[in-house]
Enzyme design. Structure first.
Site, short mmCIF file in Angstrom:
data_model
loop_
_atom_site.label_atom_id
_atom_site.label_comp_id
_atom_site.label_asym_id
_atom_site.label_seq_id
_atom_site.Cartn_x
_atom_site.Cartn_y
_atom_site.Cartn_z
N ASP A 159 58.73 53.41 28.48
CA ASP A 159 58.36 52.00 28.28
C ASP A 159 59.43 51.29 27.46
O ASP A 159 59.80 50.15 27.74
CB ASP A 159 56.99 51.92 27.58
CG ASP A 159 55.95 52.76 28.32
OD1 ASP A 159 55.70 52.47 29.49
OD2 ASP A 159 55.44 53.72 27.72
N HIS A 187 50.41 54.63 25.68
CA HIS A 187 51.20 54.57 26.93
C HIS A 187 50.22 54.26 28.06
O HIS A 187 49.77 55.14 28.79
CB HIS A 187 51.92 55.89 27.20
CG HIS A 187 52.49 55.94 28.58
ND1 HIS A 187 53.55 55.16 28.97
CD2 HIS A 187 52.12 56.63 29.69
CE1 HIS A 187 53.81 55.38 30.25
NE2 HIS A 187 52.96 56.27 30.71
#
Ligand code: NAI
Length: 332
Positions: A159, A187
């Protein structure tokens, strides 16, 4: 040359491992002078496929790989390992929310926590990639009480890399010029990508991304949603989840644990929360960290924008819910 270290990769017959093993084998993760003994764990039906992966590793002809141990037995896989990439899990499929995966996957991490506890080196550094990564890391550490809880981290590096790449594209600079993008929380789609502490080097040293972009609306809106939904966008296009980018991120994450972060830079990873920045305690929450001597420290004193605060609260709440569900699944 140092003496070889034992490194386990679970889900070794899967698509992330396929790229990750090459990076480890050529020295990108543990160093160009660090030989490795690769322990490859997968489930019994995948042993034939794993045999093919072993053939390919042999055919890489890379001298850092001194031995390969393919197995379906966790007691063999985790024996004396110093680093563990826990990738193996059921991957998210199109239309599937991460929560659907939780019950199926946390049990795998309970069993692997118990095996790490019994067989791994007590100094082992464990990176959980398999989803739901944060909660799996928490579960794994709970079932490995003889290993310090700080040794278990979850991957939000993909990410972070996605966030850096989005900013570089927007600013029309090389991605290497963008640093210190933060991912807060889980996440999952509730993660909070934050570029307010990020810098870009436009030729005369690092300056704030916010000043260089002059586009707060984009940072508050499209930037966040693009990074949050990038995994789903890759699945929609490829019909499979991110693989080479996930493997690269796993390599980056373990590389930084092993070698430390560069001066003035931090990276994001899911770590055991101490309640910093108002996050709930005792969940694996992604924070900006610096690393020295293989130990991470949460970066303190960063500004969290008012518009990020409810998002941080929501991702923390999701992690508490996941934790409660995971405990329920593991204890019954
Ligand atoms: P894949 O399906 O290609 O490979 C998974 C492998 O794990 C398979 O070979 C399977 O047999 C194996 N496996 C299943 N249960 C196992 C067990 N108990 N022990 C050992 N091996 C086991 O999946 P892929 O694409 O490699 O993804 C792996 C995981 O990584 C998924 O959970 C996926 O959602 C997650 N992921 C996480 C990311 C992150 O940023 N944290 C990014 C991308 C994927």
């Amino acid at each position: 040359m140092s003496s070889p270290i034992r490194v386990v990769v679970t889900g070794a017959a899967g698509q992330i491992a396929y790229s990750l093993l090459y990076q480890i084998a050529k020295g990108d993760v543990f160093g160009a002078d660090q030989p490795v003994i690769l322990h490859l764990l997968d489930i019994p039906p995948m042993m034939e496929v794993l045999g093919g992966v072993v053939m390919e590793i042999i055919d890489l002809a890379l001298p850092l790989v001194t031995e390969i141990v393919p197995t379906a037995d966790p007691t063999v896989a985790f024996k004396d390992v110093e680093a563990a990439f826990l990738v193996g899990a059921m991957p998210r499929q199109q239309g599937m929310e991460r929560k659907d995966l939780l019950s199926a996957n946390v049990k795998i991490f309970k069993v692997q926590g118990e095996a790490l506890d019994k067989y791994a080196k007590k100094t082992v550094k464990v990176l959980v990639v398999g989803n739901p990564a944060n909660t799996n890391a928490l579960v794994c550490s709970r079932y490995a009480p003889s290993i310090p809880r700080e040794n278990f981290t979850a991957m939000t590096r993909l990410d972070q890399n996605r966030g850096r790449a989005q900013i570089a594209e927007r600013l029309k600079v090389n991605v290497g010029q963008v640093k210190n993008v933060i991912i807060w929380g889980n996440h999952s789609a509730t993660q909070v990508p934050d570029a307010n502490s990020a810098t870009v080097d436009l030729g005369s040293g690092p300056v704030p991304v916010t000043g260089a972009l002059k586009n707060d609306e984009w940072l508050k809106g499209e930037f966040i949603t693009t990074v949050q939904k990038r995994g789903a966008a890759v699945i929609a296009a490829r019909k499979m989840s991110s693989a080479v980018s996930a493997a690269k991120a796993a390599g980056d994450h373990m590389h930084d644990i092993w070698h430390g972060t560069a001066p003035g830079q931090f990276v994001s990873m899911g770590v055991l929360s101490d309640g910093s920045y108002g996050a709930p305690k005792d969940v694996v929450f992604s924070f900006p960290v610096t690393i020295e001597n293989k130990e991470w420290k949460i970066v303190q004193g960063l500004q969290v924008a008012d518009y990020h605060k409810p998002l941080l609260e929501a991702t923390g709440k999701e992690l508490l819910e996941e934790k409660a569900e995971a405990i329920e699944v593991c204890e019954h």
